[in-house]
Design a protein around this motif. Structure first.
Motif, short mmCIF file in Angstrom:
data_model
loop_
_atom_site.label_atom_id
_atom_site.label_comp_id
_atom_site.label_asym_id
_atom_site.label_seq_id
_atom_site.Cartn_x
_atom_site.Cartn_y
_atom_site.Cartn_z
N TYR A 1 47.02 34.33 45.20
CA TYR A 1 47.04 35.73 45.61
C TYR A 1 47.55 35.88 47.04
CZ TYR A 1 45.87 40.52 46.54
OH TYR A 1 45.96 41.85 46.89
N HIS B 1 40.38 43.12 42.15
CA HIS B 1 39.99 41.75 41.84
C HIS B 1 38.80 41.82 40.89
CE1 HIS B 1 42.44 39.91 45.14
NE2 HIS B 1 42.32 41.15 45.60
N ILE C 1 35.27 35.73 44.66
CA ILE C 1 36.28 36.74 44.32
C ILE C 1 35.93 38.08 44.95
CG2 ILE C 1 37.44 37.93 42.43
CD1 ILE C 1 38.10 34.91 42.77
N ALA D 1 38.37 40.09 47.59
CA ALA D 1 38.69 41.52 47.53
C ALA D 1 38.34 42.20 48.84
CB ALA D 1 37.95 42.17 46.37
#
Length: 376
Positions: A137, A178, A186, A190
């Motif tokens: 990402y 996310h 995670i 985000a």
């Protein structure tokens, strides 16, 4: 507040009729559901990404591009784009292309998926799942925001002077959610970027969901993106409705019992008590959904799974009609009335473009001009 539906694209035998759709019929059914979502006034249609039977949505951008050509208003999204096993270069190109074709009606949700074997199918190791999500990402963001990228990481070959094409529409990358149901890493990711966090809380009790969302909110504030209650949150859920709850539960029970998601586990009543699953009258669905705000705070997107477990298309479309006419209008009104003025709405291409233009305008003002303005 955005309301919509998502599909996991399962090909499941209808336990009542005994019919199993072909893959082609199931794909066309997903298209029909998307068109119906726009017709009844929903805001979002989202598709999952799966690479194994009994699921068919292995190419979300192909499906969404086809739907984009047949719609004009609805926002098209994913309910998982596999950031771990897809090449971030290809994600950058595919979704920028889709963004242009859909004239900005695109965002996407990054996730790791729920199928362990997908990792070796695409040349990766599941033990690297979190690290792949973080590294891939980070590269994707650069590909969308920098015209020329030189980069080196752990999990793919280096890039030297690479330009991803096409560039994002209006220079504004698609908004990213996310998605995670259990990983604080995670939620942290985000929050770090100021992106959205989506908890597809189909299976999980409210206290678990609340802890993960609260972690995201607190870290969103920590990284300076705004107050905790201004963080961008989305939730999943599943509903089945009829005029009265007895009819709804009677009709849905065989689909629940044979569901590839729920079947073989706790009873429907136990699942309804322990998770967000709601089966009942439209008013019961409204009341249940309103409790999400009480438990998780103001949030920006609510997606319901619409078409799984072999439900016949006729029934799915009837559910969409009820959502569009009896449920979502009430929820919109109630959520909007309760949302404080400082809590933002869900980002769209238009709002992100306007924010980028404001930022560029401020950057173009010289410090001397600002100083002179302050003396007037």
């Amino acid at each position: 507040m955005q309301f919509g539906v998502f599909t996991v694209g399962d090909v499941t035998k209808d336990p009542v009729s005994g019919k199993t759709l072909t893959e082609g019929e199931r794909i066309q059914q997903m298209v029909t559901v998307a068109l119906k979502a726009e017709e009844v006034g929903l805001d979002v249609f989202a598709t999952g990404e799966h690479h194994n039977p009994p699921f068919v949505p292995s190419s979300p951008t192909t499906l969404l591009g086809f739907i984009a050509a047949k719609t004009s208003k609805i926002l098209l999204s994913t309910s998982t784009t596999l950031i771990t096993t897809n090449d971030p270069v290809k994600i950058a190109e595919d979704y920028a292309m889709l963004q242009h074709l859909a004239e900005g009606r695109v965002d996407l949700m990054m996730g790791r998926g729920n199928t362990g074997p997908v990792y070796p199918w695409f040349g990766q190791d599941i033990r690297n799942g979190i690290h792949l999500a973080i590294e891939n990402y980070a590269l994707l963001r650069r590909l969308w925001r920098e015209d020329v990228v030189s980069w080196e990481g752990k999990f793919r070959t280096p890039l030297e002077g690479f330009t991803s094409t096409p560039r994002p529409l209006d220079g504004v990358p698609p908004f990213v959610w996310h998605g995670s149901i259990r990983s604080p890493e995670i939620a942290e990711q985000a929050a770090y970027y100021g992106d959205g966090f989506f908890h597809n809380n189909i299976f999980w009790p409210a206290d678990h969901t609340a802890r993960l969302i609260q972690h995201y909110r607190s870290r969103f504030e920590h990284y300076g993106h705004g107050a905790a209650d201004q963080a961008i949150v989305g939730l999943g859920g599943q509903v089945f409705m009829r005029k009265n709850s007895q009819d709804a539960r009677s009709e849905y029970r065989p689909y629940f019992d044979h569901s590839p998601i729920y079947g073989g586990g706790p009873s429907m009543e136990e699942t309804m008590e322990q998770t967000p699953l709601a089966v009942g009258s439209p008013q019961e669905i409204i009341d249940r959904t309103m409790t999400f705000r009480e438990k998780f705070g103001d949030y920006q997107r609510q997606l319901f799974i619409a078409d799984h477990a072999g439900l016949p298309l006729k029934t799915v479309l009837e559910q969409m009609d009820i959502l569009g006419s009896e449920v979502v209008p009430v929820l919109r009104k109630e959520f909007d009335a309760l949302r404080p003025a400082h809590v933002p709405e869900a980002p769209t291409h238009e709002s992100l473009k306007a924010a980028a233009e404001r930022a560029a305008s401020l950057e173009s003002v010289s410090p001397e001009a600002v100083g002179l303005e302050g003396t007037r």
